[in-house]
Design an enzyme around this catalytic site. Sequence first.
Site, PDB file in Angstrom:
ATOM      1  N   ARG A   1     -12.370  15.861   7.286  1.00 14.68           N
ATOM      2  CA  ARG A   1     -13.200  16.131   6.098  1.00 14.68           C
ATOM      3  C   ARG A   1     -14.630  16.445   6.515  1.00 14.68           C
ATOM      4  NH1 ARG A   1     -11.491  10.784   2.978  1.00 14.68           N
ATOM      5  NH2 ARG A   1      -9.821  10.600   4.505  1.00 14.68           N
TER       6      ARG A   1
ATOM      7  N   ARG B   1     -10.261   9.686  19.979  1.00 15.59           N
ATOM      8  CA  ARG B   1     -10.094   9.511  21.435  1.00 15.59           C
ATOM      9  C   ARG B   1      -9.927  10.851  22.128  1.00 15.59           C
ATOM     10  NH1 ARG B   1      -5.802   4.971  20.042  1.00 15.59           N
ATOM     11  NH2 ARG B   1      -5.543   6.555  18.449  1.00 15.59           N
TER      12      ARG B   1
ATOM     13  N   GLU C   1      -7.709  -4.759   5.330  1.00 16.39           N
ATOM     14  CA  GLU C   1      -7.717  -4.622   3.870  1.00 16.39           C
ATOM     15  C   GLU C   1      -6.629  -5.470   3.223  1.00 16.39           C
ATOM     16  OE1 GLU C   1      -8.048  -0.515   4.964  1.00 16.39           O
ATOM     17  OE2 GLU C   1      -9.016  -0.102   3.053  1.00 16.39           O
TER      18      GLU C   1
ATOM     19  N   ASN D   1       0.872  -1.180   0.000  1.00 19.24           N
ATOM     20  CA  ASN D   1       0.000   0.000   0.000  1.00 19.24           C
ATOM     21  C   ASN D   1       0.909   1.231   0.000  1.00 19.24           C
ATOM     22  OD1 ASN D   1      -1.770   2.061   0.469  1.00 19.24           O
ATOM     23  ND2 ASN D   1      -2.692   1.173   2.307  1.00 19.24           N
TER      24      ASN D   1
ATOM     25  N   HIS E   1     -12.960   3.051   0.033  1.00 17.42           N
ATOM     26  CA  HIS E   1     -12.909   2.064   1.128  1.00 17.42           C
ATOM     27  C   HIS E   1     -13.504   0.720   0.685  1.00 17.42           C
ATOM     28  CE1 HIS E   1     -13.167   5.315   4.532  1.00 17.42           C
ATOM     29  NE2 HIS E   1     -11.903   4.997   4.284  1.00 17.42           N
TER      30      HIS E   1
ATOM     31  N   HIS F   1     -17.606   1.747   7.978  1.00 15.90           N
ATOM     32  CA  HIS F   1     -16.159   1.865   8.177  1.00 15.90           C
ATOM     33  C   HIS F   1     -15.916   3.233   8.806  1.00 15.90           C
ATOM     34  CE1 HIS F   1     -11.814   1.297   7.078  1.00 15.90           C
ATOM     35  NE2 HIS F   1     -11.880   2.598   7.330  1.00 15.90           N
TER      36      HIS F   1
ATOM     37  N   LYS G   1       3.207   0.758   3.135  1.00 11.24           N
ATOM     38  CA  LYS G   1       2.915  -0.311   4.090  1.00 11.24           C
ATOM     39  C   LYS G   1       3.004  -1.639   3.349  1.00 11.24           C
ATOM     40  CE  LYS G   1      -0.149   2.459   6.923  1.00 11.24           C
ATOM     41  NZ  LYS G   1      -1.042   3.407   6.278  1.00 11.24           N
TER      42      LYS G   1
ATOM     43  N   GLY H   1     -13.277   5.541  10.692  1.00  2.00           N
ATOM     44  CA  GLY H   1     -11.879   5.757  11.071  1.00  2.00           C
ATOM     45  C   GLY H   1     -11.557   7.217  10.822  1.00  2.00           C
TER      46      GLY H   1
END
Length: 411
Positions: A242, A287, A395, A8, A181, A209, A15, A211
């Site tokens: 966003r 958080r 993923e 990725n 996604h 999803h 990654k 995140g």
Amino acid sequence: MIFILVINAGSSSVKFSLFRLPEKERVIQGSIERIGTEAARLSWQSGSALPWSVPCPVAETGEAISRIAALLKDKERGGIGSIEEIKAVGHRVVHGGDEIHGPVRVTDQIKELIRRYSELAPLHNPMNLLGIEACGREFAQAVQTAVFDTAFHATMPEHAFLYGLPWELYQDCGIRKYGFHGTSHCYAARIAARHLGRRPEELRIITCHLGNGSSVTAVEKGLSVDTSMGFTPLEGLIMGTRCGDIDPAVIHYLYSRKGLPMSRIYELLNNEGGLLGLAGIGSSDFRDIEAASLAGNSRAGSALRAFFHRVRKYIGAYSAIMGGLDALVFTGGIGENSSTVREAVCLGFEGGGMADACLPGVSLDLEANRSCSGPCAAVHSPESLYPVLVVPADEEAEIASQVEELLRLRA
Ligand code: AMP
């Protein structure tokens, strides 16, 4: 032995995950972050060994891939020794428009397509392409394949993907909803169906999803029939930075009345909105926003309620278009980790409307919701009209499965 490497390549990081077939066991995974800066680091973990991290000042994606290849060759550091056994590399690619419906082998035509859609994903597609070129050099023995974020949504019907704009803008400029996604929604729906012991073809599932970037998808008979992200990943839910859905007239107002240039407005909508902009605590991390709200920060509380409300609204809308719901699935950093979010979305939240504003028919097992773990956890109670499931996003595993299927790789 046969391995599939998943890559990725993002705007400032690469990654990677290496899977051994046939078990699809992840033997090593890691990343190089902050590419192009002095602070770039290579981090990895192999098997049950402790995670490791070293400085790795690489200038660009190609160099990062060379370092990853060197790590994989190095048995002492957790690699597999010879990389000849890597039979395929699966690349995550963000935008394939409406032309790609599943995993593909990378050919010159596919590279050209990725280049063409760079206009719509300028931060991602060019980097994905650099990753593909570099892996072609470093892992020359392997088949290069691509799995597109947009592919799962290619099944959306026309009435779901059309915007209410002049037809020519769709026909000539490709302005329509594409959705993103996709790999995560596809994985979450597949794992949920397997957990329920049902065939995807029998089910109407909503996957959330949640995140840093968030989207909701309606999955009917295993196919995406609508999703909250659109022409770009800016549409839909309120996200980390966003804005999600807004009245497009806001853009005209900011431009003509407030004198902001278009580039500034675009920056504001993408990077200064969402939870960051609403809460105003200098962080978009969920958080931090939750902690600020608990400590009495009223803007943080407002931001959370706006986030919950938007998720609930999409779930309601997607239940309606599918004529009902057979399972609700939460995934992504927030969706899989925050029991408070699942509670607020399913059971309602203080100040969120009627005192008892549950999603119709849903009932949670509060203890299961707080303590859930594993690859798929049920958090509903027996009287719930449909199951509520938590599936940790993976993923990379989905990409490896799709590549295995595409190439019919068998160990
Ligand atoms: P992702 O983009 O999927 O990696 O998700 C990142 C988001 O998940 C960040 O906003 C984190 O604050 C959020 N997150 C991670 N763990 C938790 C948790 N235990 N509770 C709430 N949010 C979390």
